[in-house]
Design a protein around this motif. Sequence first.
Motif, PDB file in Angstrom:
ATOM      1  N   ILE A  19      27.473 -14.097  19.941  1.00  0.00           N
ATOM      2  CA  ILE A  19      26.408 -14.254  19.533  1.00  0.00           C
ATOM      3  C   ILE A  19      26.290 -15.252  18.008  1.00  0.00           C
ATOM      4  CG2 ILE A  19      24.658 -12.698  17.998  1.00  0.00           C
ATOM      5  CD1 ILE A  19      24.955 -11.799  21.069  1.00  0.00           C
ATOM      6  N   ALA A  20      26.918 -15.100  17.390  1.00  0.00           N
ATOM      7  CA  ALA A  20      27.053 -16.085  16.270  1.00  0.00           C
ATOM      8  C   ALA A  20      27.105 -17.527  16.644  1.00  0.00           C
ATOM      9  CB  ALA A  20      28.245 -15.940  15.551  1.00  0.00           C
ATOM     10  N   LYS A  21      27.866 -17.738  17.501  1.00  0.00           N
ATOM     11  CA  LYS A  21      27.863 -19.343  18.376  1.00  0.00           C
ATOM     12  C   LYS A  21      26.742 -19.746  18.687  1.00  0.00           C
ATOM     13  CE  LYS A  21      31.942 -19.834  20.103  1.00  0.00           C
ATOM     14  NZ  LYS A  21      32.688 -19.575  21.568  1.00  0.00           N
ATOM     15  N   ALA A  22      25.829 -18.682  19.553  1.00  0.00           N
ATOM     16  CA  ALA A  22      24.548 -19.104  20.059  1.00  0.00           C
ATOM     17  C   ALA A  22      23.498 -19.389  18.974  1.00  0.00           C
ATOM     18  CB  ALA A  22      24.130 -18.100  20.890  1.00  0.00           C
ATOM     19  N   VAL A  23      23.674 -18.406  18.013  1.00  0.00           N
ATOM     20  CA  VAL A  23      22.422 -18.404  16.871  1.00  0.00           C
ATOM     21  C   VAL A  23      22.933 -19.742  16.059  1.00  0.00           C
ATOM     22  CG1 VAL A  23      21.899 -17.172  14.572  1.00  0.00           C
ATOM     23  CG2 VAL A  23      22.510 -15.977  16.729  1.00  0.00           C
ATOM     24  N   ALA A  24      24.062 -20.177  15.698  1.00  0.00           N
ATOM     25  CA  ALA A  24      24.347 -21.255  15.202  1.00  0.00           C
ATOM     26  C   ALA A  24      23.775 -22.511  15.919  1.00  0.00           C
ATOM     27  CB  ALA A  24      25.871 -21.668  15.214  1.00  0.00           C
ATOM     28  N   ALA A  25      23.884 -22.449  17.148  1.00  0.00           N
ATOM     29  CA  ALA A  25      23.262 -23.553  17.733  1.00  0.00           C
ATOM     30  C   ALA A  25      21.729 -23.631  17.868  1.00  0.00           C
ATOM     31  CB  ALA A  25      23.619 -23.364  19.263  1.00  0.00           C
ATOM     32  N   ARG A  26      21.006 -22.444  17.701  1.00  0.00           N
ATOM     33  CA  ARG A  26      19.536 -22.465  17.761  1.00  0.00           C
ATOM     34  C   ARG A  26      19.143 -22.823  16.393  1.00  0.00           C
ATOM     35  NH1 ARG A  26      17.263 -17.867  21.072  1.00  0.00           N
ATOM     36  NH2 ARG A  26      15.782 -17.522  19.288  1.00  0.00           N
ATOM     37  N   GLU A  74      32.694 -31.550  18.692  1.00  0.00           N
ATOM     38  CA  GLU A  74      31.233 -31.405  19.364  1.00  0.00           C
ATOM     39  C   GLU A  74      30.601 -29.968  19.073  1.00  0.00           C
ATOM     40  OE1 GLU A  74      32.146 -32.219  23.479  1.00  0.00           O
ATOM     41  OE2 GLU A  74      32.705 -34.102  22.970  1.00  0.00           O
ATOM     42  N   GLY A  75      30.790 -29.580  17.875  1.00  0.00           N
ATOM     43  CA  GLY A  75      30.308 -28.357  17.198  1.00  0.00           C
ATOM     44  C   GLY A  75      31.087 -27.170  17.537  1.00  0.00           C
ATOM     45  N   THR A  76      32.271 -27.277  18.122  1.00  0.00           N
ATOM     46  CA  THR A  76      33.115 -26.279  18.213  1.00  0.00           C
ATOM     47  C   THR A  76      34.136 -26.098  17.442  1.00  0.00           C
ATOM     48  OG1 THR A  76      32.555 -26.422  20.863  1.00  0.00           O
ATOM     49  CG2 THR A  76      34.349 -25.009  20.258  1.00  0.00           C
ATOM     50  N   ALA A 123      27.844 -25.835   3.400  1.00  0.00           N
ATOM     51  CA  ALA A 123      26.792 -25.822   4.750  1.00  0.00           C
ATOM     52  C   ALA A 123      26.046 -24.764   4.834  1.00  0.00           C
ATOM     53  CB  ALA A 123      27.568 -26.236   5.933  1.00  0.00           C
ATOM     54  N   ASN A 124      25.204 -24.677   5.701  1.00  0.00           N
ATOM     55  CA  ASN A 124      24.437 -23.311   6.078  1.00  0.00           C
ATOM     56  C   ASN A 124      25.412 -22.699   7.017  1.00  0.00           C
ATOM     57  OD1 ASN A 124      21.894 -23.723   4.656  1.00  0.00           O
ATOM     58  ND2 ASN A 124      21.544 -25.047   6.153  1.00  0.00           N
ATOM     59  N   VAL A 125      25.985 -21.512   6.811  1.00  0.00           N
ATOM     60  CA  VAL A 125      26.960 -20.897   7.917  1.00  0.00           C
ATOM     61  C   VAL A 125      26.592 -19.800   8.291  1.00  0.00           C
ATOM     62  CG1 VAL A 125      28.915 -22.111   6.910  1.00  0.00           C
ATOM     63  CG2 VAL A 125      28.344 -19.923   6.078  1.00  0.00           C
ATOM     64  N   ILE A 126      27.073 -19.499   9.562  1.00  0.00           N
ATOM     65  CA  ILE A 126      26.838 -18.024  10.206  1.00  0.00           C
ATOM     66  C   ILE A 126      28.513 -17.801  10.400  1.00  0.00           C
ATOM     67  CG2 ILE A 126      26.508 -18.900  12.527  1.00  0.00           C
ATOM     68  CD1 ILE A 126      24.996 -16.056  12.905  1.00  0.00           C
ATOM     69  N   MET A 127      28.840 -16.931   9.678  1.00  0.00           N
ATOM     70  CA  MET A 127      30.280 -16.555   9.528  1.00  0.00           C
ATOM     71  C   MET A 127      30.403 -15.183  10.146  1.00  0.00           C
ATOM     72  SD  MET A 127      32.904 -16.621   6.242  1.00  0.00           S
ATOM     73  CE  MET A 127      32.645 -18.393   5.989  1.00  0.00           C
ATOM     74  N   ASP A 128      31.483 -14.908  11.104  1.00  0.00           N
ATOM     75  CA  ASP A 128      31.920 -13.591  11.681  1.00  0.00           C
ATOM     76  C   ASP A 128      33.315 -13.263  11.387  1.00  0.00           C
ATOM     77  OD1 ASP A 128      33.415 -14.634  13.573  1.00  0.00           O
ATOM     78  OD2 ASP A 128      32.273 -13.971  15.252  1.00  0.00           O
ATOM     79  N   GLY A 129      33.480 -11.839  11.269  1.00  0.00           N
ATOM     80  CA  GLY A 129      34.724 -11.292  10.721  1.00  0.00           C
ATOM     81  C   GLY A 129      34.462  -9.748  10.714  1.00  0.00           C
ATOM     82  N   ARG A 130      35.561  -9.341   9.767  1.00  0.00           N
ATOM     83  CA  ARG A 130      35.413  -7.659   9.311  1.00  0.00           C
ATOM     84  C   ARG A 130      35.065  -7.732   7.913  1.00  0.00           C
ATOM     85  NH1 ARG A 130      37.008  -9.218  13.647  1.00  0.00           N
ATOM     86  NH2 ARG A 130      38.099  -7.793  15.100  1.00  0.00           N
ATOM     87  N   ASP A 131      35.235  -8.476   7.190  1.00  0.00           N
ATOM     88  CA  ASP A 131      34.915  -8.362   5.660  1.00  0.00           C
ATOM     89  C   ASP A 131      33.902  -9.430   4.917  1.00  0.00           C
ATOM     90  OD1 ASP A 131      36.518 -10.520   5.836  1.00  0.00           O
ATOM     91  OD2 ASP A 131      37.581 -10.094   4.156  1.00  0.00           O
TER      92      ASP A 131
END
Length: 231
Positions: A19-26, A74-76, A123-131
């Motif tokens: 989800i985070a990857k797709a939202v980041a791309a959008r 390439e964005g990954t 940068a503008n980030v979307i970060m995923d994890g536990r905390d």
Amino acid sequence: MQHFTIAIDGPAGAGKSTIAKAVAARLNFIYVDTGAMYRAMALYFVREGFTSFNDESALQSICAQAQITIRYEEGTQQVILNGENVSSLIRTEEVGKQASIISSYLPVRQKLVELQQQLAREANVIMDGRDIGTCVLPKAQAKIYLTASAKVRACRRFQELKAKGQECSLEEIQKEIEDRDYRDMHREHSPLTQAEDAVLVDTSAMTIAQVIDRIIQIAGEKGLHEDNLWK
Ligand code: DC
């Protein structure tokens, strides 16, 4: 103008990275997968045969030896461990389990949290994890707690492994997921928990497209607009 940060936390197999990857791309954000950093650290511990978990100075010293950096191709996101790109070596169930174990130790967390906070400053980030919403980015503008029932998460993982041609048992996967949840939620330092200001999104009965739209909708409600983004 300021950076906008989206924090996504949740248990194993909730679909956070997809989800985070797709939202980041959008949104044209940088996606930061913090689990990959813990996995790279776990790989280092395993390679070194490290077992002195009760020895604080040995822990400090092994953490200092493991240089973990992130770069984007390439964005990954690619995870580099002491100069070696280990991104393709860290996706196994075993490394995930080891990451869950070593992530309970404070020196490991301190080192990786610093790196994560540095990335969010740039940068503008979307970060995923536990905390992320509770400790790493407590001031994130949008916080989401992404979850699904253990049964649904195990079924998704089972399908994924089957598609890759790997032999596995659904019961074993569910048991591993439940063990990992328990460890991640009950550790002393930064356990997985929903931040007070996080929005709960239960994806058990949602499609990937619906979850992506919901996250973007939440970010909009929390003030994300094209014209207030730091470019
Ligand atoms: O998300 P993942 O499965 O790649 O994470 C692997 C383990 O790393 C997870 O079980 C717990 C740990 N982790 C953590 O403690 N804090 C984070 N922010 C991300 C992961």
